[in-house]
Scaffold this motif. Structure first.
Motif, mmCIF file in Angstrom:
data_model
loop_
_atom_site.group_PDB
_atom_site.id
_atom_site.type_symbol
_atom_site.label_atom_id
_atom_site.label_comp_id
_atom_site.label_asym_id
_atom_site.label_seq_id
_atom_site.Cartn_x
_atom_site.Cartn_y
_atom_site.Cartn_z
ATOM 1 N N ALA A 21 2.317 6.439 8.443
ATOM 2 C CA ALA A 21 1.530 7.449 7.725
ATOM 3 C C ALA A 21 1.719 7.300 6.217
ATOM 4 O O ALA A 21 0.757 7.418 5.452
ATOM 5 C CB ALA A 21 1.932 8.848 8.182
ATOM 6 N N GLN A 22 2.940 7.032 5.777
ATOM 7 C CA GLN A 22 3.182 6.858 4.345
ATOM 8 C C GLN A 22 2.483 5.618 3.813
ATOM 9 O O GLN A 22 1.907 5.644 2.720
ATOM 10 C CB GLN A 22 4.689 6.778 4.069
ATOM 11 C CG GLN A 22 5.373 8.111 4.182
ATOM 12 C CD GLN A 22 6.871 8.016 4.019
ATOM 13 O OE1 GLN A 22 7.467 6.967 4.263
ATOM 14 N NE2 GLN A 22 7.494 9.114 3.621
ATOM 15 N N ALA A 23 2.494 4.540 4.589
ATOM 16 C CA ALA A 23 1.805 3.320 4.162
ATOM 17 C C ALA A 23 0.301 3.565 4.053
ATOM 18 O O ALA A 23 -0.338 3.165 3.069
ATOM 19 C CB ALA A 23 2.089 2.191 5.146
ATOM 20 N N ASN A 24 -0.260 4.246 5.039
ATOM 21 C CA ASN A 24 -1.691 4.562 5.008
ATOM 22 C C ASN A 24 -2.028 5.480 3.843
ATOM 23 O O ASN A 24 -3.076 5.336 3.210
ATOM 24 C CB ASN A 24 -2.133 5.207 6.322
ATOM 25 C CG ASN A 24 -2.154 4.232 7.461
ATOM 26 O OD1 ASN A 24 -2.248 3.026 7.258
ATOM 27 N ND2 ASN A 24 -2.051 4.744 8.673
ATOM 28 N N TYR A 25 -1.140 6.427 3.567
ATOM 29 C CA TYR A 25 -1.366 7.371 2.475
ATOM 30 C C TYR A 25 -1.434 6.648 1.130
ATOM 31 O O TYR A 25 -2.346 6.884 0.331
ATOM 32 C CB TYR A 25 -0.260 8.426 2.465
ATOM 33 C CG TYR A 25 -0.327 9.390 1.307
ATOM 34 C CD1 TYR A 25 -1.358 10.317 1.214
ATOM 35 C CD2 TYR A 25 0.641 9.390 0.315
ATOM 36 C CE1 TYR A 25 -1.427 11.209 0.167
ATOM 37 C CE2 TYR A 25 0.591 10.271 -0.736
ATOM 38 C CZ TYR A 25 -0.449 11.186 -0.814
ATOM 39 O OH TYR A 25 -0.518 12.062 -1.875
ATOM 40 N N PHE A 26 -0.486 5.744 0.890
ATOM 41 C CA PHE A 26 -0.480 5.022 -0.381
ATOM 42 C C PHE A 26 -1.678 4.094 -0.513
ATOM 43 O O PHE A 26 -2.257 3.959 -1.584
ATOM 44 C CB PHE A 26 0.829 4.275 -0.569
ATOM 45 C CG PHE A 26 2.007 5.195 -0.789
ATOM 46 C CD1 PHE A 26 2.000 6.121 -1.828
ATOM 47 C CD2 PHE A 26 3.104 5.157 0.039
ATOM 48 C CE1 PHE A 26 3.066 6.977 -2.036
ATOM 49 C CE2 PHE A 26 4.171 6.011 -0.156
ATOM 50 C CZ PHE A 26 4.157 6.926 -1.191
ATOM 51 N N LYS A 27 -2.078 3.452 0.591
ATOM 52 C CA LYS A 27 -3.262 2.593 0.564
ATOM 53 C C LYS A 27 -4.516 3.404 0.264
ATOM 54 O O LYS A 27 -5.377 2.992 -0.519
ATOM 55 C CB LYS A 27 -3.432 1.878 1.904
ATOM 56 C CG LYS A 27 -2.460 0.768 2.128
ATOM 57 C CD LYS A 27 -2.683 0.140 3.497
ATOM 58 C CE LYS A 27 -1.588 -0.839 3.834
ATOM 59 N NZ LYS A 27 -1.736 -1.372 5.203
#
Length: 61
Positions: A21-27
């Motif tokens: 979720a954090q990776a998707n959020y930053f992307k």
């Protein structure tokens, strides 16, 4: 992700979901800064999901 789904996850699954979720959020944030995304509400929903995952992870410890 719903609250009931999050409560049923194990600690390892919570950590994996949180990292995703954090990776998707930053992307998504980066993509939104370059050019507006179609649905900016996704950013808010991801932020809330990250908070729910963090809360449940804290409760499991």
């Amino acid at each position: 992700m719903k609250k009931a789904d999050i409560k049923n996850l194990s600690k390892e699954d919570l950590q994996n979901q949180l990292a995703d979720a954090q990776a998707n959020y930053f992307k998504l944030k980066l993509a939104h800064k370059i050019s507006p995304v179609e649905n900016p509400i996704q950013i808010r929903d991801l932020r809330k999901t990250i908070a729910r995952l963090n809360t449940e992870l804290t409760n499991k410890q």
